[in-house]
Structure formats: structure tokens, C-alpha cells
Design an enzyme around this catalytic site. Structure first.
Site, PDB file in Angstrom:
ATOM      1  N   ASP A  69      -2.464  -1.983  15.426  1.00 52.56           N
ATOM      2  CA  ASP A  69      -1.861  -0.574  16.010  1.00 52.56           C
ATOM      3  C   ASP A  69      -1.654   0.126  14.538  1.00 52.56           C
ATOM      4  O   ASP A  69      -1.459   1.564  14.584  1.00 52.56           O
ATOM      5  CB  ASP A  69      -0.530  -0.852  16.491  1.00 52.56           C
ATOM      6  CG  ASP A  69       0.366  -1.840  15.618  1.00 52.56           C
ATOM      7  OD1 ASP A  69       0.142  -2.192  14.659  1.00 52.56           O
ATOM      8  OD2 ASP A  69       1.399  -1.988  16.085  1.00 52.56           O
ATOM      9  N   HIS A  70      -1.794  -0.595  13.558  1.00 50.14           N
ATOM     10  CA  HIS A  70      -1.438   0.588  12.183  1.00 50.14           C
ATOM     11  C   HIS A  70      -2.482   1.067  11.657  1.00 50.14           C
ATOM     12  O   HIS A  70      -2.884   2.342  11.671  1.00 50.14           O
ATOM     13  CB  HIS A  70      -0.672  -0.534  11.039  1.00 50.14           C
ATOM     14  CG  HIS A  70       0.752  -0.786  11.405  1.00 50.14           C
ATOM     15  ND1 HIS A  70       1.202  -1.185  12.402  1.00 50.14           N
ATOM     16  CD2 HIS A  70       1.925  -0.425  10.454  1.00 50.14           C
ATOM     17  CE1 HIS A  70       2.624  -1.299  12.276  1.00 50.14           C
ATOM     18  NE2 HIS A  70       3.036  -0.647  11.329  1.00 50.14           N
ATOM     19  N   SER A 538      10.592  -1.660   5.134  1.00 52.76           N
ATOM     20  CA  SER A 538       9.733  -2.506   5.679  1.00 52.76           C
ATOM     21  C   SER A 538       9.705  -3.986   5.516  1.00 52.76           C
ATOM     22  O   SER A 538      10.427  -4.281   4.769  1.00 52.76           O
ATOM     23  CB  SER A 538       8.199  -2.081   5.583  1.00 52.76           C
ATOM     24  OG  SER A 538       7.743  -2.523   4.297  1.00 52.76           O
ATOM     25  N   ARG A 540       7.047  -5.640   4.759  1.00 58.87           N
ATOM     26  CA  ARG A 540       5.708  -6.166   4.268  1.00 58.87           C
ATOM     27  C   ARG A 540       6.113  -6.963   2.954  1.00 58.87           C
ATOM     28  O   ARG A 540       6.665  -6.729   1.944  1.00 58.87           O
ATOM     29  CB  ARG A 540       5.071  -5.107   3.603  1.00 58.87           C
ATOM     30  CG  ARG A 540       5.526  -4.015   2.603  1.00 58.87           C
ATOM     31  CD  ARG A 540       4.799  -2.900   2.580  1.00 58.87           C
ATOM     32  NE  ARG A 540       5.086  -1.792   3.473  1.00 58.87           N
ATOM     33  CZ  ARG A 540       5.504  -0.337   3.551  1.00 58.87           C
ATOM     34  NH1 ARG A 540       5.242   0.058   2.259  1.00 58.87           N
ATOM     35  NH2 ARG A 540       5.582   0.306   4.448  1.00 58.87           N
TER      36      ARG A 540
HETATM   37  C1  MIC Z   1       6.900   0.767   8.261  1.00 57.15           C
HETATM   38  O1  MIC Z   1       7.196   1.136   9.365  1.00 57.15           O
HETATM   39  O2  MIC Z   1       7.176   0.594   7.143  1.00 57.15           O
HETATM   40  C2  MIC Z   1       5.878  -0.541   8.744  1.00 57.15           C
HETATM   41  C3  MIC Z   1       4.397   0.019   8.300  1.00 57.15           C
HETATM   42  O3  MIC Z   1       5.541  -0.848  10.015  1.00 57.15           O
HETATM   43  C4  MIC Z   1       6.035  -1.814   8.078  1.00 57.15           C
HETATM   44  C5  MIC Z   1       5.220  -2.900   8.160  1.00 57.15           C
HETATM   45  C6  MIC Z   1       3.949  -2.910   7.131  1.00 57.15           C
HETATM   46  O4  MIC Z   1       4.394  -2.293   5.969  1.00 57.15           O
HETATM   47  O5  MIC Z   1       3.022  -3.251   7.385  1.00 57.15           O
HETATM   48  C7  MIC Z   1       7.596  -2.487   8.579  1.00 57.15           C
HETATM   49  O6  MIC Z   1       8.277  -1.732   9.265  1.00 57.15           O
HETATM   50  O7  MIC Z   1       7.830  -3.666   8.533  1.00 57.15           O
HETATM   51 FE1  SF4 Z   2       4.481   1.462  13.193  1.00 52.52          FE
HETATM   52 FE2  SF4 Z   2       6.025   1.104  11.564  1.00 52.52          FE
HETATM   53 FE3  SF4 Z   2       6.009   3.640  12.143  1.00 52.52          FE
HETATM   54 FE4  SF4 Z   2       6.860   1.909  13.934  1.00 52.52          FE
HETATM   55  S1  SF4 Z   2       7.826   2.469  11.986  1.00 52.52           S
HETATM   56  S2  SF4 Z   2       5.304   3.494  14.239  1.00 52.52           S
HETATM   57  S3  SF4 Z   2       5.670   0.091  13.327  1.00 52.52           S
HETATM   58  S4  SF4 Z   2       4.502   2.284  10.726  1.00 52.52           S
END
Ligand code: MIC
Ligand code: SF4
Length: 648
Positions: A69-70, A538, A540
Site C-alpha cells: 500500500d505504500h 514511524s 521503520r
Molecule cells: C509512516 O507513516 O511514517 C509510515 C511510512 O507508514 C511508517 C512506516 C514506514 O516507514 O515504512 C510508519 O508509520 O511506521
Molecule cells: Fe500510510 Fe503511514 Fe500515511 Fe498511514 S501514516 S497513510 S500508513 S504512510
């Protein structure tokens, strides 16, 4: 014995072992059994590489889902290769695969798989969205999710439970987003660290499950461990409307339940709120900034992209048109929502109003498309407005409800949606479209298919055990609330490298100091110094793995965000805390520090750190459990888990 809260019931029914039997003690953690997991593509590739390295033939959870989804923008081979890799891994290990186009993990999980009374661990910080269903849903690094899939319990610092009592009822044009923005205004982005927010009170029954989802989702911005709602009649109706009536169980707090803290919010008194750049807690009433010209409005992301969010936005837009200098972007959260708005004519309302329609994905929320113009003002229904996250460094991103975004798109200036006059409010549907054809369900016995591994998927590096002493330069000394977006930025280009640690490490701290990787390599690694709430945002794990790959072995900070602290441990980096906060001020970039006796320090939970040039010293602590110390000694959680599984 007082009664139990929903959070306590969920924890107690899943506790495997308490670390030292005492609640609230430094270093005390609880271990909980994980029923479900979710991953998304940009954290999933690494999580599955780690799962593979554990050598476990099939996931041991009740349900695991791999969402894509990303990073759906396919401007090179990398993302498509990663998607294939994820699909093959899912088939092999017994995981449900949610194909690109199916929607954002948190929205889709709420719709199709979340279950009251169960635990969910997801490699995404907004996994708590499923708390809307009465689940204990938590975000974690990819390795923690891989370990949960392999049957290991998940450890978390024993949380405090905060009861949020909701009274009254939201006024028209005030959204669930305004409730969580109000909490952020009061409590700040650090206010929820180490806490579970449990919602109760008569106001709860006035909120739909997607509205609860918006609130639970942005509990992550409070730094909370998670947020939970009871599973009540509203939950029951939602699951019935999803064709999942048999998934419902009641789960409510006992009338005499004990809480560590209590706060209350009168929903009737709330007004539309807005978070100003660049932090989700810089919240003021919309009225205070009304009239400011707006370049872009984005309605979408895992926070506000449900059927209701889009239906109410369309109701505001119907018969009107977006302003000449304002772009309106719509990102439906799931394929279910897209199908429903298409059938209900809402999609044509958007098109007629001049909106731009995106595929069901994270998109603009994480800087994947729709970056604003230089210095542009963007109003977004997403959850984070960290500097540069939109893809434009000096863009001014504001966080608002769908109602405020829609009203502002028409007016071309920040607008309180109540100023547009009465709008007929949509109803929650009695039945959602449930078309599961973009899920690939694994076969009962697993598949021996070859895994398609594109050239961007690099092998995992071997991490050495912790050395007896650590000496190194302070490569960076940063301030408070440093986010993982500072440590390892997102955006389409860098996120395409999530399955390639050597390549992505070249962007470590790119947003703060692009010379960081070269300096780290030149000095053979070093030490990072941080302020309060280091690593917020996040989940990550790359924000810990990249510094580790570049040789960093210790961070010394005033405090940490929960997920990032565990990610540092998982990566074999010592996350130390200043014993005396004042010592932070005495350090500067370039100072050479020596952590004299690492093993002794780990044991005693007290490290002597010396400034090599001045000979001056200070003390730092880790506050970790024995289990976490074991992981550090092994050189990271993967090494420790492999040892446990193989007995070597
Ligand atoms: C975000 O909203 O910062 C993300 C991208 O969804 C991250 C995950 C990621 O860095 O892949 C999160 O919220 O954990
Ligand atoms: Fe996607 Fe993270 Fe944004 Fe939610 S907050 S829409 S999971 S990138």
C-alpha cells in the site's frame, strides 16, 4: 480487587510472562502473545527477509497479512520487484497477501480482519487503528513482527492505562479528527509515551468504528503504546455491515475499573481544529487561521479515508467547485471504499467538483506524489506534518478533518466548515461491499514456489556482538522530538531502497546532515546524541539498521520513543539515557566519547562515559530488561532469536 479496564483485559488474556513481576519498575516489560500480524511493503521486505533468516517453515500466528500500500509508484523496477517478492514470501509462509490497489493496511485490516479481543502487531506505527474494534493493536519494527510470526511473544514496557471519558456528541461539521487533535493540543507528541489510551463514557456510543479508527490511528502521534475502544453495539453493527457478524464479541470495561490517569473531553464543546506546521501537536482552532490561502487539500491516508470521510466531503462539495488556485486530491483508503463511493455517485461528485482522484494507497501522506509547490500551503487529513515529509522541504503542511479540507478546497482559503451553512450529513451504510478478490489467501499446506528476488533485494548483513568498550566521535548531536523521518527520510526514491540496507544507508540523516554517512564511514562509526523523544514517529527499523550498518554502536538521549528504542536494541545499538539531563548540554558534535566498560554497565545499568579530550565523565543508564540486554550482547535481536531457535 478493582475491576478491569478493556486494556487490562486484553493484556491479561495475552500475557505470557512478566519480566520481574513488578509493574512500573524501570526495565520492567510484559510479554504478550500475538494473534495477528500485519506488514506493509516498505517495512515488509525487511521483515520477511528476517523471518526467512529465522528458518521457521510457516507463520505461527492465527492470521498474518502482508499489505502492499505504500510504495506503489512504479517508476523503476524496484517496487514491482519488491511486490513480487512479498507475494511469493506470503504464499510460502502462509500469509494473506493484499495486492496493490486493495487499500491502506490499517483501513483494510479494520474492514476485513480485525477482531475484538485479539492482539495485532504491525510493522507500521499506525497499527493501533484496529484498537477501534476492541483489539490490542500495536506498532513495532519489522523484526519484532517477524519474531511474532515465528511464535515469539512481543515485549513492551508495562504501560499505564489512561481513561479518556467522552461526554456529549460532536456538533455537525466537527469530526473525529478534531477529538484527537484536541488531545494532541493538550498532551503534546510526548504526552502518550508509555501509555494506553482507553476511550469510554457515553460519547463513545455516538462514534462509528471508522471515527474510532481515526482517533486510535492518531494516538500514535501522542507517542502512545496504543489506543483501545470497547467492543459494543456500534462494533457489532459495523462487523455485521462488513458481513462479519460472527467475528463480534462484547468487550467492555468493568464499572469499577481502575485507571492510572483520567481525562475527559466534552464532544459537544469541540470546534474544528488544525495542526500547524510542522508538528501534529501545534493545534489551534481553524477560526484562528481562517482566510489563509491554500494551495492544496488532500483527503485520504489511513486517518481519514473511510466511506464516511469521503461521503461527508462529497456532501460539502456537491454542487460546488474547487477554487481556481487550489488543488483537491482524494485518496480513498480502500478498494471497498472506492467501490462504494463509485456506486453511490460520490466519485462523480468529486470529479464534478474538480478533484484529482488517486489510487487506494498512502500516496501524498508519505511524499509519494502530490508534493506541494515551493513554500506551498497544504491542508491534509493525514496524521503527520513533519518538515519535508510531503516531499517539499519548505511546504507548510497542516492537519485537519475531512470536513475542513473539503470546505477549504472550495473557498481556496482555510475555512471553518461550519461557515458553509448546513450540509445534509450522510448515514453510515447498513452493508459494505465485501469483495475480497484482491486478497491472495495462502494454501493450507504452503507452497514451495521459488521466491522472485529482484536485484534491489540485498542479503541481510551479519551484525557482530557488542564489544567490551565503545569509543567514538559524536557524529551528530540533535535536539528534542527528532523523528524517524529525520533519521531516515521517506518518499518514493528512498523508500524504494527499503530492501537494500547498504543502499538506503547512504540516506541516513539526509534531512539533517547529508554528510553523515560519509563521516560515519570515515570514523568507523560513532555515537549519536539526542534530546527528548528521540526517534518519534514511524516504526521503520531502517532508522536503526542504517546507523548500525554505518558503524554506530550507541545512542545517548534524554528519552526515546517506544518503537525506536526497541528497534535500536534489535539492531544491536545501545540506547542509553543520560543519568543527569544537564550532561546533554555539555556535549557537542565531534567530541570523542568512550564508554569504558560496556559489559559491566549492562549488568549494573550504569555506564561511565568519558570525554576523551577533556577526561571529564558522566553517567548513563539503559533501563532495559534482561531479555533486551541479551539481545544487545548477541549483536541484535535476530542473532539472539536464531540462537534460541537453534539452541546454539
Ligand atoms: C509512516 O507513516 O511514517 C509510515 C511510512 O507508514 C511508517 C512506516 C514506514 O516507514 O515504512 C510508519 O508509520 O511506521
Ligand atoms: Fe500510510 Fe503511514 Fe500515511 Fe498511514 S501514516 S497513510 S500508513 S504512510
Amino acid at each position: 480487587m478493582p475491576g478491569k479496564s478493556v486494556a487490562r483485559k486484553l493484556l491479561d488474556s495475552h500475557v505470557v510472562k512478566a519480566d520481574n513481576g513488578k509493574r512500573g519498575m524501570k526495565g520492567s516489560e510484559i510479554l504478550v502473545r500475538i494473534d495477528q500480524t500485519l506488514t506493509q511493503d516498505t517495512t515488509g521486505t525487511m521483515a520477511y527477509l528476517q523471518f526467512e533468516a529465522l528458518g521457521v517453515p510457516r507463520v505461527k500466528t492465527e492470521r498474518s497479512v502482508s499489505y502492499v500500500d505504500h510504495n506503489l509508484l512504479q517508476v523503476g523496477f524496484e517496487n514491482a520487484d519488491d511486490h513480487n517478492f512479498l507475494q511469493d514470501m506470503a504464499a510460502k509462509y502462509g500469509i494473506i497477501f493484499s495486492r496493490p490497489g486493495n487499500g491502506i493496511c490499517h483501513q483494510v485490516h479494520l474492514e476485513r480482519f480485525g477482531l475484538p479481543g485479539k492482539t495485532l502487531l504491525g510493522s507500521d506505527s499506525h497499527t493501533p487503528t484496529a484498537g477501534a474494534l476492541g483489539m490490542l493493536a500495536m506498532g513495532a519494527g519489522g523484526l519484532d513482527v517477524a519474531l511474532a510470526m515465528a511464535g515469539f511473544p512481543f515485549s513492551l514496557p508495562d504501560p499505564k492505562v489512561v481513561r479518556v471519558t467522552l461526554t456529549g456528541r460532536l456538533q455537525p461539521m466537527v469530526g473525529a479528527k478534531d477529538i484527537i487533535l484536541e488531545l494532541l493540543r493538550r498532551l503534546t507528541v510526548k504526552g502518550g509515551v508509555g501509555k494506553i489510551f482507553e476511550y469510554g463514557g457515553e460519547g463513545v456510543s455516538t462514534l462509528s468504528v471508522p471515527q474510532r479508527g481515526t482517533i486510535a490511528n492518531m494516538g500514535a502521534e501522542l507517542g502512545a503504546t496504543t489506543s483501545v475502544f470497547p467492543s459494543d453495539e456500534v462494533t457489532k453493527r459495523f462487523l455485521e455491515a462488513q458481513g462479519r457478524a460472527s467475528d463480534w464479541i462484547p468487550l467492555t470495561a468493568d464499572p469499577d475499573a481502575a485507571y492510572d490517569e483520567e481525562i475527559s473531553v466534552d464532544l459537544s464543546a469541540l470546534e474544528p481544529l488544525i495542526a500547524l506546521p510542522h508538528m501534529p501537536d501545534k493545534v489551534v482552532p481553524v477560526r484562528q487561521v481562517a482566510g489563509t490561502p491554500v494551495d492544496q487539500c488532500f483527503i485520504g491516508s489511513c486517518t481519514n479515508s473511510s466511506y464516511y470521510d469521503l461521503a461527508v466531503s462529497a456532501a460539502i462539495l456537491r454542487g460546488r467547485h474547487v477554487a481556481e488556485k487550489t488543488s483537491l486530491v482524494i485518496g480513498p483508503g480502500s478498494r471497498q471504499t472506492l467501490l462504494m463511493i463509485a456506486r453511490a455517485g460520490i466519485l462523480s461528485d468529486f470529479v464534478e467538483a474538480g478533484a484529482r482522484i488517486l489510487e487506494c494507497a498512502c500516496g501524498p501522506c508519505i511524499g509519494i506524489g502530490q508534493a506541494p509547490r515551493t513554500g506551498g500551503i497544504s491542508l491534509r487529513t493525514s496524521n503527520r506534518n513533519f518538515e519535508g515529509r510531503s516531499g517539499t522541504k519548505d511546504a507548510l503542511v497542516h492537519l485537519v478533518s475531512a470536513e475542513t479540507a473539503a470546505a477549504s478546497a472550495i473557498a481556496g482559503v482555510i475555512t471553518d466548515p461550519r461557515d458553509l451553512g448546513p450540509v445534509p450529513l450522510p448515514e453510515m451504510p447498513g452493508r459494505f461491499v465485501s469483495d475480497d478478490s484482491l486478497f491472495v489467501f495462502p494454501k493450507a499446506t504452503g507452497e514451495n514456489a521459488t521466491i522472485r528476488r529482484g536485484p534491489n533485494i540485498a542479503a541481510l548483513p551479519d551484525f557482530e556482538p557488542l564489544p567490551a568498550s565503545i569509543e567514538g566521535e559524536i557524529l551528530l548531536r540533535v535536539g528534542d522530538d527528532i523523528t524517524t523521518d529525520h533519521i531516515l527520510p521517506a518518499g518514493s526514491k528512498i523508500m524504494s531502497l527499503r530492501s537494500n540496507l547498504p543502499a538506503i544507508s547512504e540516506y541516513c540523516f539526509a534531512a539533517v546532515d547529508p554528510s553523515f554517512p560519509a563521516r560515519a564511514r570515515a570514523t568507523g562509526g560513532g555515537i549519536l546524541v539526542g534530546g527528548e523523544n528521540y526517534g518519534q514517529g514511524s516504526s521503520r527499523e531502517h532508522a536503526a539498521l542504517s546507523p548500525r550498518f554505518l558503524g554506530v554502536r550507541a545512542v545517548i538521549a534524554l528519552s526515546y520513543a517506544r518503537i525506536h528504542r526497541q528497534n535500536l536494541v534489535n539492531a544491536g545499538i545501545l540506547p542509553l539515557v543520560f543519568e543527569n539531563a544537564g550532561d546533554y548540554n555539555g556535549l557537542k558534535q565531534g567530541d570523542r566519547l568512550s564508554i569504558v566498560d560496556v559489559f559491566g554497565g549492562l549488568k549494573a545499568d550504569r555506564f561511565e562515559v568519558r570525554n576523551v579530550a577533556t577526561g571529564k565523565g558522566f553517567f548513563a543508564r539503559h533501563g532495559l530488561s534482561d531479555r533486551q540486554v541479551g539481545m544487545l550482547l548477541a549483536g541484535g535481536a535476530l542473532n539472539a532469536a536464531r540462537r534460541e531457535l537453534t539452541g546454539i
